[in-house]
Design a protein around this motif. Sequence first.
Motif, short mmCIF file in Angstrom:
data_model
loop_
_atom_site.label_atom_id
_atom_site.label_comp_id
_atom_site.label_asym_id
_atom_site.label_seq_id
_atom_site.Cartn_x
_atom_site.Cartn_y
_atom_site.Cartn_z
N ALA A 157 -3.18 -3.45 -9.19
CA ALA A 157 -2.83 -4.76 -8.62
C ALA A 157 -3.07 -4.81 -7.12
CB ALA A 157 -1.37 -5.07 -8.93
N GLY A 158 -3.46 -3.67 -6.53
CA GLY A 158 -3.76 -3.64 -5.10
C GLY A 158 -2.58 -3.26 -4.22
N PHE A 159 -1.47 -2.82 -4.83
CA PHE A 159 -0.30 -2.42 -4.04
C PHE A 159 -0.30 -0.91 -3.81
CE2 PHE A 159 1.10 -6.40 -5.99
CZ PHE A 159 1.57 -7.08 -4.88
N LEU A 160 0.18 -0.51 -2.63
CA LEU A 160 0.22 0.91 -2.29
C LEU A 160 1.24 1.65 -3.14
CD1 LEU A 160 0.12 0.74 1.63
CD2 LEU A 160 -1.75 1.43 0.12
N ARG A 161 0.87 2.86 -3.58
CA ARG A 161 1.81 3.72 -4.30
C ARG A 161 2.56 4.56 -3.25
NH1 ARG A 161 0.19 4.21 -9.84
NH2 ARG A 161 -1.96 3.56 -10.22
N LYS A 162 3.68 4.02 -2.78
CA LYS A 162 4.40 4.62 -1.64
C LYS A 162 4.86 6.05 -1.93
CE LYS A 162 4.39 1.11 1.33
NZ LYS A 162 5.51 0.26 1.66
N LYS A 163 5.33 6.30 -3.17
CA LYS A 163 5.83 7.64 -3.51
C LYS A 163 4.70 8.67 -3.44
CE LYS A 163 9.92 6.80 -6.36
NZ LYS A 163 10.46 6.82 -7.73
N LEU B 241 -5.35 6.92 5.91
CA LEU B 241 -6.16 5.83 6.48
C LEU B 241 -7.51 5.65 5.80
CD1 LEU B 241 -5.89 5.71 10.38
CD2 LEU B 241 -5.25 3.96 8.73
N GLN B 242 -8.16 6.76 5.45
CA GLN B 242 -9.51 6.66 4.88
C GLN B 242 -9.50 6.80 3.36
OE1 GLN B 242 -11.01 9.79 7.33
NE2 GLN B 242 -12.20 8.38 8.56
N ARG B 243 -8.28 6.89 2.75
CA ARG B 243 -8.21 7.11 1.30
C ARG B 243 -7.22 6.18 0.61
NH1 ARG B 243 -7.73 13.50 0.30
NH2 ARG B 243 -8.21 12.76 -1.79
N TYR B 244 -6.62 5.26 1.37
CA TYR B 244 -5.55 4.41 0.81
C TYR B 244 -6.01 3.62 -0.41
CZ TYR B 244 -7.86 0.51 3.08
OH TYR B 244 -8.79 -0.42 3.45
N PHE B 245 -7.32 3.35 -0.51
CA PHE B 245 -7.86 2.51 -1.59
C PHE B 245 -8.12 3.31 -2.87
CE2 PHE B 245 -11.03 3.84 1.49
CZ PHE B 245 -11.87 4.62 0.71
#
Length: 509
Positions: free
Chosen positions: A372-378, A360-364
């Motif tokens: 590109a602003g997309f989450l690295r799910k892996k 939550l506090q580190r997703y960025f």
Amino acid sequence: MDNYAIEMLGITKRFPGIVANDNVTIQLKKGEIHALLGENGAGKSTLMSVLFGLYQAEEGKILKDGKEVKINNPNDANDLGIGMVHQHFKLVECFSVLDNIILGVEDTKAGFLKKEEARKKVLALSEKYNLKVDPDALIENITVGMQQRTEILKMLYRENEILIFDEPTAVLTPQEIEELMQIMKNLAKEGKSILFISHKLNEIMAVADRCSVLRKGKYIGTVNISETNQEELSSMMVGRHVSFAVEKNESVPGEVVLDVQNLCVAGRSKVKNSVNNVSFNVRRGEIVCIAGIDGNGQSETVHALSGLIPVKSGKITLLGKDITKAPVRKRSLAGMSHIPEDRHKHGLVLDYTLEENLVLQRYFEPDFTNKAGFLRKKNIRSYAEKLIEKFDVRSGQGPVTKARSMSGGNQQKAIIAREIDKNPELLIAVQPTRGLDVGAIEYIHKQLVIQRDKGKGVLLVSLELSEVMTVSDRILVMCEGEITGEFKPSEVTVEELGLYMTGAKHNGK
């Protein structure tokens, strides 16, 4: 043959990826207080939810007074005289105390509510059981202790004979806990049968007649309280010896990490400050504890330090930088971590998965979000798996488990994992062991000491005087929004602390 009010025989309840109750048998005698003890996630609340009709067991049966009964929903449970006070209260915040008590069993005449009889009955019950409440007060305006009294009155109003208390003391002050214990004893004397879920061994020893222990969903055994002790119960619960002492060396404080000068925070009424001219500091390599009775400004102090509410006046400095007006993210990036008092309101997004909550506090950060602003799910998944293993966070489906479906103790462990893994310079921990079992408490106390020994500053806020005395290196006592005393644990007794907490004594700072 024993006279059992309730028998739960061979109960098995499964959820995706987990067997919450595995062939569990519990027998509640008439007029007894029967404690249910187990680690976080051991299946205690699930078992009681089966009894109250919130869940249906896949196997097993329930007997009431020796006869098999089917409980498909809470209305069936109420019809059988079974009531439950849930760990997280089931109250309508914008309704009055009286409206909450009669909700679902209202008397009406020509479509209009008849409240006068209900009011008389509620006042009579509150008088009889020493559960003083204001029937006209709104739930959102009363203390947690009063909300709990409302929940108990809900059960008594429905004339329930079997009362389930799920972690009833987790959010109460020491004084409120003593009152609740006396209320439970009085109810048992009246012939009510009580099932009491708790992690707190001293409370079980003080109030229960017998105790049944669950571990990882399985039934371990039932003991008479008069024939056991806390050590035996704790080893039954976690399957190993648990140390009640906090092992730590003498602290060696270094430079100041947090400096608070003349902090003032406005109260709700805006007439009186909830925090008034408070000054203190936290150094590297020490655990400073703010002790006090709930509602004396500790929460507002922490909310001001963490940026959740504005400061009326004063100055907050973190590692030499003025953060008095800095937003929450800036404080986090500057080296502050916060284990909040209310894990549901300020700690987790309950409908997010465990892995989403852990970043939550580190997703960025580049590790978790690409250019590109997309989450690295892996990356998020593998990071979550690492934390889950390291901090022993138990959940049915691992990283993809919804936070809402986890036990309260494992929700707390997830928050602690997230906040400590940020490697903060200052760790603010508010009631970090609330609602946790002895094994988890031992683990979290060790984590706080490890942070201290790494040269971090730790600010602990606790209502548990045993925790205050054993974990902290320095104690600040708060009363009515002011610091009324500062001590080393070796130089003060619990009784003296109590006097400073109530305002009977004051040595300023």
